[in-house]
Design a protein around this motif. Structure first.
Motif, PDB file in Angstrom:
ATOM      1  N   ARG A  86       0.808  -1.226   0.000  1.00  0.00           N
ATOM      2  CA  ARG A  86       0.000   0.000   0.000  1.00  0.00           C
ATOM      3  C   ARG A  86       0.838   1.272   0.000  1.00  0.00           C
ATOM      4  O   ARG A  86       0.614   2.199   0.770  1.00  0.00           O
ATOM      5  N   PHE A  88       1.901   4.808  -1.461  1.00  0.00           N
ATOM      6  CA  PHE A  88       1.165   5.881  -2.152  1.00  0.00           C
ATOM      7  C   PHE A  88       1.809   6.044  -3.524  1.00  0.00           C
ATOM      8  O   PHE A  88       2.864   6.655  -3.668  1.00  0.00           O
ATOM      9  N   SER A  89       1.141   5.471  -4.536  1.00  0.00           N
ATOM     10  CA  SER A  89       1.842   5.170  -5.783  1.00  0.00           C
ATOM     11  C   SER A  89       2.264   6.403  -6.576  1.00  0.00           C
ATOM     12  O   SER A  89       3.285   6.393  -7.230  1.00  0.00           O
ATOM     13  N   THR A  90       1.469   7.490  -6.513  1.00  0.00           N
ATOM     14  CA  THR A  90       1.857   8.659  -7.316  1.00  0.00           C
ATOM     15  C   THR A  90       2.638   9.680  -6.480  1.00  0.00           C
ATOM     16  O   THR A  90       3.002  10.730  -6.992  1.00  0.00           O
ATOM     17  N   LEU A  91       2.902   9.351  -5.239  1.00  0.00           N
ATOM     18  CA  LEU A  91       3.768  10.223  -4.441  1.00  0.00           C
ATOM     19  C   LEU A  91       5.199   9.690  -4.516  1.00  0.00           C
ATOM     20  O   LEU A  91       5.419   8.499  -4.727  1.00  0.00           O
ATOM     21  N   GLU A  95       8.183  11.518  -0.262  1.00  0.00           N
ATOM     22  CA  GLU A  95       6.879  11.885   0.304  1.00  0.00           C
ATOM     23  C   GLU A  95       6.256  10.720   1.071  1.00  0.00           C
ATOM     24  O   GLU A  95       5.637  10.907   2.117  1.00  0.00           O
ATOM     25  N   GLN A  98       7.966  10.728   4.329  1.00  0.00           N
ATOM     26  CA  GLN A  98       7.492  11.847   5.159  1.00  0.00           C
ATOM     27  C   GLN A  98       6.136  11.513   5.771  1.00  0.00           C
ATOM     28  O   GLN A  98       5.854  11.841   6.925  1.00  0.00           O
ATOM     29  N   LEU A  99       5.272  10.829   4.976  1.00  0.00           N
ATOM     30  CA  LEU A  99       3.959  10.466   5.506  1.00  0.00           C
ATOM     31  C   LEU A  99       4.081   9.438   6.625  1.00  0.00           C
ATOM     32  O   LEU A  99       3.296   9.456   7.577  1.00  0.00           O
ATOM     33  N   TYR A 102       4.182  11.162   9.782  1.00  0.00           N
ATOM     34  CA  TYR A 102       3.146  12.209   9.857  1.00  0.00           C
ATOM     35  C   TYR A 102       3.002  12.777  11.266  1.00  0.00           C
ATOM     36  O   TYR A 102       2.771  13.970  11.446  1.00  0.00           O
ATOM     37  N   LEU A 103       3.141  11.917  12.270  1.00  0.00           N
ATOM     38  CA  LEU A 103       2.943  12.404  13.639  1.00  0.00           C
ATOM     39  C   LEU A 103       4.189  13.061  14.231  1.00  0.00           C
ATOM     40  O   LEU A 103       4.151  13.562  15.349  1.00  0.00           O
ATOM     41  N   LEU A 110      12.258  14.664  11.874  1.00  0.00           N
ATOM     42  CA  LEU A 110      11.734  13.888  10.748  1.00  0.00           C
ATOM     43  C   LEU A 110      12.849  13.654   9.728  1.00  0.00           C
ATOM     44  O   LEU A 110      13.032  12.535   9.235  1.00  0.00           O
ATOM     45  N   ARG A 147       8.913   3.317   5.481  1.00  0.00           N
ATOM     46  CA  ARG A 147       7.857   4.258   5.843  1.00  0.00           C
ATOM     47  C   ARG A 147       7.369   3.967   7.262  1.00  0.00           C
ATOM     48  O   ARG A 147       7.113   4.882   8.044  1.00  0.00           O
TER      49      ARG A 147
ATOM     50  N   ARG B 168       2.623  19.482   5.088  1.00  0.00           N
ATOM     51  CA  ARG B 168       2.273  18.229   5.752  1.00  0.00           C
ATOM     52  C   ARG B 168       0.778  17.921   5.551  1.00  0.00           C
ATOM     53  O   ARG B 168       0.396  16.795   5.262  1.00  0.00           O
ATOM     54  N   ARG B 171       0.155  16.824   1.963  1.00  0.00           N
ATOM     55  CA  ARG B 171       0.567  15.432   1.763  1.00  0.00           C
ATOM     56  C   ARG B 171      -0.477  14.485   2.324  1.00  0.00           C
ATOM     57  O   ARG B 171      -0.801  13.468   1.723  1.00  0.00           O
ATOM     58  N   ARG B 174      -3.355  14.228  -0.069  1.00  0.00           N
ATOM     59  CA  ARG B 174      -3.060  13.392  -1.237  1.00  0.00           C
ATOM     60  C   ARG B 174      -2.992  11.924  -0.838  1.00  0.00           C
ATOM     61  O   ARG B 174      -3.401  11.045  -1.599  1.00  0.00           O
ATOM     62  N   LEU B 178      -5.349   8.766  -2.314  1.00  0.00           N
ATOM     63  CA  LEU B 178      -4.815   7.559  -2.937  1.00  0.00           C
ATOM     64  C   LEU B 178      -5.236   6.299  -2.191  1.00  0.00           C
ATOM     65  O   LEU B 178      -5.541   5.289  -2.805  1.00  0.00           O
ATOM     66  N   ASP B 179      -5.214   6.342  -0.854  1.00  0.00           N
ATOM     67  CA  ASP B 179      -5.475   5.123  -0.082  1.00  0.00           C
ATOM     68  C   ASP B 179      -5.813   5.498   1.362  1.00  0.00           C
ATOM     69  O   ASP B 179      -4.929   5.639   2.203  1.00  0.00           O
ATOM     70  N   ALA B 182      -4.359   3.108   4.138  1.00  0.00           N
ATOM     71  CA  ALA B 182      -2.933   3.286   4.388  1.00  0.00           C
ATOM     72  C   ALA B 182      -2.697   4.617   5.095  1.00  0.00           C
ATOM     73  O   ALA B 182      -1.848   4.715   5.981  1.00  0.00           O
ATOM     74  N   MET B 186      -0.702   5.573   8.772  1.00  0.00           N
ATOM     75  CA  MET B 186       0.383   6.533   8.978  1.00  0.00           C
ATOM     76  C   MET B 186       0.124   7.387  10.217  1.00  0.00           C
ATOM     77  O   MET B 186       0.919   8.241  10.561  1.00  0.00           O
ATOM     78  N   ILE B 188      -2.634   9.321  10.323  1.00  0.00           N
ATOM     79  CA  ILE B 188      -3.403  10.485   9.879  1.00  0.00           C
ATOM     80  C   ILE B 188      -4.840  10.363  10.391  1.00  0.00           C
ATOM     81  O   ILE B 188      -5.468   9.318  10.240  1.00  0.00           O
ATOM     82  N   GLU B 295      -6.429   5.930 -12.837  1.00  0.00           N
ATOM     83  CA  GLU B 295      -5.755   4.975 -11.992  1.00  0.00           C
ATOM     84  C   GLU B 295      -6.643   4.549 -10.822  1.00  0.00           C
ATOM     85  O   GLU B 295      -6.647   3.402 -10.420  1.00  0.00           O
TER      86      GLU B 295
END
Lengths: 234, 297
Positions: A86, A88-91, A95, A98-99, A102-103, A110, A147, B168, B171, B174, B178-179, B182, B186, B188, B295
């Motif tokens: 999983r 994030f395919s287009t990031l 990035e 970095q995600l 996130y916290l 970071l 990640r 942040r 991100r 985004r 996407l998911d 997931a 993270m 979030i 996609e």
């Protein structure tokens, strides 16, 4: 460190976990083995807060965390690297990392953590500006693990990290997991590839139909005729 | 010719501002928020109420007053957008998309007729009409007020783009697009990020509402309906869910309308705009820059 007691999880009428109990001690690699649908992924999802157990308890360091939200679990140091990676395919790779953090609100901290992941997994450093979806399967798995590491886990839960990878890459991934554990992170490893998992695990649990049917030190499990027949092949 | 281009870009920048909220919300939770145009209307009315309250300042410093009101209105519509999400959409998280869509249509009616009940059915006349000097640029007549409005619109869009691409929060948005699962892993807080997305999109729509009030002068409780559909069209042309694409789509729709009106006459303007929508939905449903959508689907 982590203790699951008599855990039940239902998806509608389906009981995915039926009284699952297991423990993970600080510093261990614990393997969770079993066939498709045995409840391995559900067990991780219950711990990370993606699904809410209908009965039973989950405790972390003796403190009850049953039904805690995923952000609360990440904040408590429990990180779940999901099945199928999983990414994030287009990031970009960066990035994605970095995600993972996130916290982590302190930007300098970071960056330090991301730099440590690049040290551990240099391939990610080379590809930092590439989109995650363009990486090979093995690289995506490394990214998923990296990640997870950026979050600074005390307990890292990995769901099928060997899935779809060539044998040589599986070995490389397992070596990375062993290194992470050696550096002080406890690991709960869900695998269908029992052979690979038992090579690095300290202890193993075998799941069937939502409950633990067998648990023993990894070496004993690897030599157990029932395990050999069912999960290791002849 | 240059006049047509300028007119198109001017109207297009309004479309783009409104379309961005449509597009962001779609990108993050795959909801076509049909009530979005009504937040633009709400912005126009809240601006109207604030200008009324400011009174004297409006007459002596009309541009300054309008800017103050613009910022305050963005806050109001932003919060209204969050409230809408909390009340109407969040309880339906995980419900079939059709339920959400029907709810959105209902929310649109609720906002329109709620405003009618509160403010009356008659059109209101804005207290501020930005009177501007006319300049001649490359043969086109451009007023200073138009330039100011376009500059504000562009500044808001640039700010949004930077927020989404390099902060942040951006991100996190985004990642959810996407998911969402997931993203939760993270750490979030998905609900909070969705609420902030509604805030941003609704604030931009509110800004456009005040700007439209100050420019066109007349507002009414149904003014959000057509602009909502136009914004949807702009988002589809550019690639719904894609932010630079949506900005491009807004400007392009403005230009298409401007030239189409010149060619066919003013009464054909909306026919032309929605003809473009149908054309794009048939020929290139992902829009000009919308690969990301393919996609996902």
């Amino acid at each position: 460190m982590l203790e699951l007691t008599d855990l039940d999880v239902r998806y509608g009428a389906v009981r995915a976990l039926r009284g699952l109990s297991l423990t993970v001690a600080e510093g261990e690699i614990v393997a969770l083995l079993g066939n498709n649908g045995a409840g391995k992924s559900t067990a991780l999802a219950a711990v990370s807060g993606l699904v809410r157990p209908s009965a039973g308890r989950i405790t972390l360091d003796g403190r009850e965390v049953t039904g805690a939200s995923p952000p609360a679990m990440v904040a408590a140091g429990v990180v779940h690297v999901p099945e199928g990676r999983r990414i994030f395919s287009t990031l970009t790779v960066r990035e994605n990392l970095q995600l993972g953090g996130y916290l982590v609100r302190d930007g300098a901290e970071l960056e330090r953590r991301i730099a440590r992941v690049y040290d551990l997994l240099p391939r990610l450093a080379e590809r930092r500006d590439q989109q995650g979806g363009t990486l090979s399967g093995g690289e995506q798995q490394m990214l998923a693990i990296g990640r997870g590491l950026v979050a600074g886990p005390r307990l890292l839960m990995l769901d099928e990290p060997s899935m779809g990878l060539a044998p040589l890459i599986v070995t490389a991934v397992m070596d990375v997991i062993r290194d992470i554990n050696a550096a002080g992170t406890t690991v709960l490893l869900v695998e269908q590839n029992a052979k690979a998992a038992l090579r690095i695990a300290h202890r193993g649990h075998v799941l069937d139909q939502g409950a633990v049917t067998l648990h023993a030190p990894a070496a004993e499990l690897a030599a157990d005729p029932r395990v050999i027949e069912a999960y290791l092949g002849a | 010719m240059s006049q047509l281009v300028w007119n198109g870009l001017f109207v297009g920048s309004f479309y783009a501002l409104v379309a961005l909220g449509y597009s962001m919300v779609y990108g993050v939770i795959k909801l076509l928020n049909f009530a979005h145009g009504d937040l633009y209307m709400l912005g126009a009315f809240s601006g109207f109420a604030m200008l009324g309250a400011l009174g004297g300042l409006v007459r002596s410093q009309s541009l300054l007053a309008l800017l103050l009101v613009l910022v305050a209105t963005m806050l109001v519509t932003g919060l209204a957008g969050m409230a809408l999400e909390r009340v109407a959409y969040r309880p339906l998280r995980g419900a079939p998309r059709l339920s959400l869509l029907i709810t959105a249509v209902g929310a649109s009616f609720a906002l329109e007729y709620g405003t009618r009940a509160a403010a009356g059915a008659d059109p209101r006349v804005y207290q501020v009409r930005l009177g501007g000097t006319t300049l001649h640029v490359l043969g086109a007549r451009v007023t200073v007020q138009q330039l100011v409005l376009v500059a504000i619109a562009v500044a808001l869009m640039v700010a949004l783009h930077r927020l989404v691409t390099s902060s942040r929060q951006g991100r996190a948005m985004r990642a959810i697009a996407l998911d969402p699962v997931a993203a939760r892993l993270m750490g979030i807080d998905v609900d909070a990020v969705i609420a902030r997305t509604f805030f941003l999109g609704s604030a931009l729509a509110g800004a456009a509402g005040v700007m439209a009030g100050g420019y066109y002068g007349k507002i009414d409780f149904l003014m959000g309906f057509i602009i909502g559909l136009k914004a949807f069209t702009a988002a589809v042309i550019g690639g719904i869910g894609n932010i630079p694409g949506t900005m491009l789509g807004g400007l392009l729709l403005g230009l298409l309308e401007s030239f189409g009106t010149d060619l066919l006459g003013g009464e054909w303007r909306d026919v032309f705009a929605f003809g473009c929508l149908i054309l794009f939905l048939t020929v290139r449903p992902t829009g000009l820059l919308g690969e990301r959508v393919t996609e996902r689907v």
